[in-house]
Write a protein that holds these residues in place. Structure first.
Motif, PDB file in Angstrom:
ATOM      1  N   UNK A 254    -110.510 -55.662  20.186  1.00  0.00           N
ATOM      2  CA  UNK A 254    -109.332 -55.468  21.019  1.00  0.00           C
ATOM      3  C   UNK A 254    -108.111 -55.192  20.146  1.00  0.00           C
ATOM      4  N   UNK A 255    -107.398 -54.139  20.458  1.00  0.00           N
ATOM      5  CA  UNK A 255    -106.232 -53.740  19.679  1.00  0.00           C
ATOM      6  C   UNK A 255    -106.520 -52.679  18.645  1.00  0.00           C
ATOM      7  N   UNK A 256    -107.787 -52.413  18.367  1.00  0.00           N
ATOM      8  CA  UNK A 256    -108.164 -51.395  17.392  1.00  0.00           C
ATOM      9  C   UNK A 256    -107.866 -50.005  17.944  1.00  0.00           C
ATOM     10  N   UNK A 257    -107.275 -49.143  17.128  1.00  0.00           N
ATOM     11  CA  UNK A 257    -106.960 -47.798  17.582  1.00  0.00           C
ATOM     12  C   UNK A 257    -108.201 -46.900  17.573  1.00  0.00           C
ATOM     13  N   UNK A 258    -108.244 -45.964  18.540  1.00  0.00           N
ATOM     14  CA  UNK A 258    -109.332 -44.997  18.618  1.00  0.00           C
ATOM     15  C   UNK A 258    -108.751 -43.600  18.785  1.00  0.00           C
ATOM     16  N   UNK A 259    -109.614 -42.593  18.630  1.00  0.00           N
ATOM     17  CA  UNK A 259    -109.245 -41.204  18.868  1.00  0.00           C
ATOM     18  C   UNK A 259    -109.976 -40.695  20.107  1.00  0.00           C
ATOM     19  N   UNK A 260    -109.369 -39.736  20.784  1.00  0.00           N
ATOM     20  CA  UNK A 260    -110.045 -38.997  21.840  1.00  0.00           C
ATOM     21  C   UNK A 260    -110.036 -37.517  21.470  1.00  0.00           C
ATOM     22  N   UNK A 261    -111.142 -36.846  21.729  1.00  0.00           N
ATOM     23  CA  UNK A 261    -111.234 -35.396  21.570  1.00  0.00           C
ATOM     24  C   UNK A 261    -111.461 -34.801  22.951  1.00  0.00           C
ATOM     25  N   UNK A 262    -110.601 -33.845  23.327  1.00  0.00           N
ATOM     26  CA  UNK A 262    -110.566 -33.388  24.717  1.00  0.00           C
ATOM     27  C   UNK A 262    -110.614 -31.863  24.780  1.00  0.00           C
ATOM     28  N   UNK A 263    -111.607 -31.297  25.483  1.00  0.00           N
ATOM     29  CA  UNK A 263    -111.572 -29.852  25.750  1.00  0.00           C
ATOM     30  C   UNK A 263    -110.300 -29.512  26.525  1.00  0.00           C
ATOM     31  N   UNK A 286    -105.062 -37.592  19.267  1.00  0.00           N
ATOM     32  CA  UNK A 286    -105.676 -36.802  20.329  1.00  0.00           C
ATOM     33  C   UNK A 286    -106.038 -35.441  19.745  1.00  0.00           C
ATOM     34  N   UNK A 287    -107.341 -35.165  19.679  1.00  0.00           N
ATOM     35  CA  UNK A 287    -107.830 -33.900  19.153  1.00  0.00           C
ATOM     36  C   UNK A 287    -108.002 -32.926  20.323  1.00  0.00           C
ATOM     37  N   UNK A 288    -107.205 -31.865  20.347  1.00  0.00           N
ATOM     38  CA  UNK A 288    -107.263 -30.877  21.426  1.00  0.00           C
ATOM     39  C   UNK A 288    -108.203 -29.745  21.019  1.00  0.00           C
ATOM     40  N   UNK A 289    -109.200 -29.498  21.843  1.00  0.00           N
ATOM     41  CA  UNK A 289    -110.202 -28.480  21.522  1.00  0.00           C
ATOM     42  C   UNK A 289    -110.030 -27.259  22.410  1.00  0.00           C
ATOM     43  N   UNK A 290    -109.874 -26.110  21.790  1.00  0.00           N
ATOM     44  CA  UNK A 290    -109.782 -24.844  22.502  1.00  0.00           C
ATOM     45  C   UNK A 290    -111.012 -23.990  22.211  1.00  0.00           C
ATOM     46  N   UNK A 291    -111.213 -22.955  23.042  1.00  0.00           N
ATOM     47  CA  UNK A 291    -112.186 -21.929  22.690  1.00  0.00           C
ATOM     48  C   UNK A 291    -111.427 -20.792  22.012  1.00  0.00           C
ATOM     49  N   UNK A 292    -111.926 -19.572  22.109  1.00  0.00           N
ATOM     50  CA  UNK A 292    -111.254 -18.466  21.414  1.00  0.00           C
ATOM     51  C   UNK A 292    -109.857 -18.188  21.968  1.00  0.00           C
ATOM     52  N   UNK A 422    -114.454 -36.388  25.201  1.00  0.00           N
ATOM     53  CA  UNK A 422    -114.409 -36.342  26.661  1.00  0.00           C
ATOM     54  C   UNK A 422    -115.299 -35.199  27.129  1.00  0.00           C
ATOM     55  N   UNK A 423    -116.425 -35.561  27.739  1.00  0.00           N
ATOM     56  CA  UNK A 423    -117.405 -34.579  28.207  1.00  0.00           C
ATOM     57  C   UNK A 423    -117.076 -34.204  29.643  1.00  0.00           C
ATOM     58  N   UNK A 424    -116.821 -32.918  29.879  1.00  0.00           N
ATOM     59  CA  UNK A 424    -116.152 -32.511  31.112  1.00  0.00           C
ATOM     60  C   UNK A 424    -117.046 -31.910  32.185  1.00  0.00           C
TER      61      UNK A 424
END
Length: 494
Positions: A254-263, A286-292, A422-424
Motif C-alpha cells: 500500500x502506497x507503492x507507486x505504479x505505472x499504467x500503459x494506455x492505448x 502514464x505511458x501513452x501508446x499510439x499507432x502510426x 490497460x487492455x481495451x
C-alpha cells in the motif's frame, strides 16, 4: 461539486454537465477541484466489490446523487459483465499485468462507462427537471458506438444516433453496429475518417440554428463520447480498482507507486488515469501508446500539437485519430486552468490545425506522461512475442501498448516499478488481425478468423460476437459529413 468549462463561462452542477455534454462555448466540463481519496479510503477499497469501488469514486464527483441509488446502479450495470468481474487483473510476467476491460456486453472497454451512463443521464435529467426528449449523438472510431447503442437501446425518453467512418472500423465493429436492435437507435456511416465524424458532431452541438430546430421538436442534445464527463468519471474507478487488486494480491505494498500503459486515441482513457493520480492514487508514470497516427506521442515529446500530417488507416482503428478531444482537459490543467488561453489554443487548432504549449507546461506534462508508438510491424511483433512467451493473446490496440512498454523496459533496464497495461478490447473483435499476429495466417472472413483464432489460442469466444453471423443488417446508409444534421432530422422525425 461544481463543474466549469475549459473555455470559460458559468459553473454548473454535475447533473447539468452530464445532460449538456459540451458547454455552450464548445469547452469540455471539468471538476472545480479534484476530490481526494485518503489512504484509509484506499485501504477500504480492498474489501469492496467492483461496483462498490466504482460507486465510491464516482460519488466523490457526483455528490448530488443519492449514494445508495448510485451503488444500486453500479451493481446493475456491472452485473452484465462476465462472471460479475468487470475489470480483472491478469499477471503476464514479473511486474507486468493486464487490466482486462473487455468483459462487458460489447467486448470493449467502453462498456465500463456506457453500461452506467444511461442511469447517470436519466438521474441527471430528473435532477435538472429536463422534460424534453434527449437525443444522444455519438461519433465513434469503432467501440464507443456499439457500447453506447447497447447501453441506451429502448431507453425511455432517449434516442441515440451513431456516426462512424465508413472505411475506418473493423468488419466486426461494423457488424456490431449495423445489426443493432432497439426502437430508438440509428447508425450512419460517414464518408471520411473519425476526425470528420467528431468534428461534424461538435459542429452540430455548437450551432444555435440547429439547437433552435431541435427545440421546435422538443429535443435537446447530449453526448455519450468521452467529451461528456458522465462518460469519463466511471473510467476513473477502474484505475483505483486495479491498484486495490494489486495490493490485495500482495503484488505491491500500500502506497507503492505504479505505472499504467494506455492505448491512446481520443485521450479519454489515459486522462481518467491522470484524474485518479490527481485524486491521490499512487501513480508514477502514464505511458501513452499510439499507432502510426502518433500525434499524441509527438505532442508529449515536443509540446506541439499539429494535425497537418498524413492520416493512416491501421489494424488498431479505434486509435486512428488526429483530433484527440480530451487532451484539451489536460492542456487546461497545465495552463493553470487558464480558460481564455485554452480557448485561444482550440481556436488555433480549428483554424490552423495546430497549437503549441510553453516549455514550462510541457515539463509539467512530462513529469507524469510519456508517449510512444507502434507501427503495424512492431505491434505484430509485440503481440506474437507475448503469445509465444507466456501464451497470452491481446488485441491490436493492446499490442501497441505492449510495444511501448517493451521500449520503456529496454530504455530503463533497472526500472522495477510495476506496470499495468490497460487492455481495451477482446481479441475476437479483430480476429483476422490477431490471428495473423499470433500464427502468421491470413483469412478474409471474420468468422473464419474467429474459428481459427479459437483453435490457436483456446480462448472462449464471446456469444455476442458469434451471434452476429445470423443477425440481419438494419443500418446500411452512408452520408456526407456535411449532411449529418439532415440525418439527425430524418431520424428524430420518425
Amino acid at each position: 461539486m461544481k463543474f466549469l468549462s475549459t473555455r470559460g463561462g458559468e459553473k454548473v452542477t454535475g447533473a447539468r454537465a452530464i445532460v449538456k455534454g459540451l458547454s455552450d462555448n464548445g469547452g469540455l466540463y471539468v471538476p472545480e477541484r479534484f476530490p481526494q481519496v485518503s489512504r484509509e479510503e484506499l485501504e477500504a477499497l480492498l474489501e469492496m466489490s467492483y461496483a462498490e469501488r466504482a460507486a465510491k469514486i464516482i460519488g466523490k464527483y457526483l455528490d448530488e446523487f443519492d449514494a445508495s441509488e448510485l451503488l444500486a446502479a453500479c451493481e446493475g450495470a456491472y452485473s452484465r459483465f462476465e462472471r460479475n468481474d468487470p475489470a480483472p487483473l491478469v499477471k503476464i510476467d514479473d511486474g507486468v499485468f493486464m487490466l482486462e476491460l473487455w468483459h462487458g456486453p460489447t467486448c470493449a472497454f467502453k462498456d465500463m462507462a456506457l453500461t452506467l451512463l444511461p442511469y447517470l443521464l436519466r438521474k441527471s435529467s430528473d435532477i435538472c427537471g429536463v422534460k424534453e426528449e434527449i437525443l444522444i449523438l455519438v461519433a465513434t472510431s469503432g467501440d464507443t458506438g456499439k457500447a453506447a447503442l447497447e447501453g441506451f437501446k429502448d431507453a425511455d425518453g432517449v434516442k441515440i444516433c451513431v456516426f462512424y467512418p465508413s472505411e475506418g472500423v473493423s468488419k466486426m465493429q461494423k457488424l456490431q453496429m449495423s445489426t443493432q436492435d432497439g426502437n430508438n437507435v440509428n447508425v450512419v456511416a460517414v464518408k471520411g475518417n473519425f476526425d470528420d465524424c467528431q468534428t461534424a458532431v461538435k459542429e452540430i452541438f455548437a450551432s444555435e440554428t440547429y439547437a433552435e430546430e431541435l427545440k421546435k421538436k422538443n429535443v435537446i442534445l447530449s453526448s455519450a463520447n468521452s467529451i461528456n464527463f458522465g462518460r469519463l468519471v466511471p473510467q476513473i474507478a477502474y484505475y483505483f480498482s486495479a491498484y486495490a487488486d494489486l495490493v490485495s494480491s500482495e503484488q505491491i505494498e500500500m502506497g507503492e507507486e505504479i505505472d499504467f500503459a494506455v492505448p491512446t486515441g481520443n485521450f479519454g482513457n489515459v486522462l481518467a488515469a491522470y484524474y485518479a493520480k490527481r485524486m491521490g492514487l499512487p501513480v508514477r508514470r502514464l505511458h501513452c501508446a499510439s499507432n502510426e497516427n502518433k500525434i499524441i506521442a509527438d505532442f508529449l515529446s515536443t509540446g506541439v500539437y499539429d494535425m497537418n500530417r498524413e492520416f493512416y488507416k491501421t489494424t488498431s482503428p479505434s486509435m486512428d485519430i488526429l483530433l484527440s478531444s480530451n487532451l484539451e482537459r489536460l492542456v487546461f490543467e497545465v495552463s493553470g486552468r487558464n480558460a481564455k488561453l485554452t480557448a485561444q489554443r482550440m481556436s488555433q487548432l480549428k483554424e490552423k490545425g495546430r497549437y503549441e504549449i510553453t516549455p514550462e507546461e510541457l515539463a509539467l506534462i512530462q513529469a507524469t506522461f510519456d508517449g510512444g508508438f507502434a507501427d503495424e510491424e512492431t505491434s505484430v511483433e509485440a503481440m506474437y512475442g507475448v503469445f509465444e512467451d507466456v501464451g497470452y493473446t491481446m488485441d491490436t490496440h493492446t499490442g501497441c501498448a505492449m510495444k511501448v512498454v517493451l521500449d520503456w523496459f529496454e530504455k530503463h533496464k533497472k526500472d522495477e516499478t510495476k506496470t499495468v497495461i490497460v487492455s481495451t478490447a477482446n481479441p475476437y473483435k479483430f480476429p483476422q488481425d490477431v490471428l495473423y499476429a499470433v500464427t502468421g495466417n491470413d483469412v478474409k472472413d471474420s468468422f473464419k478468423g474467429i474459428k481459427r483464432l479459437r483453435a490457436a489460442t483456446a480462448m472462449a469466444v464471446p456469444k455476442c460476437l458469434v451471434e452476429l453471423r445470423d443477425k440481419p443488417v438494419r443500418f446500411s446508409k452512408t452520408a456526407d459529413r456535411k449532411k449529418l444534421f439532415d440525418e439527425v432530422l430524418e431520424f428524430i422525425g420518425k
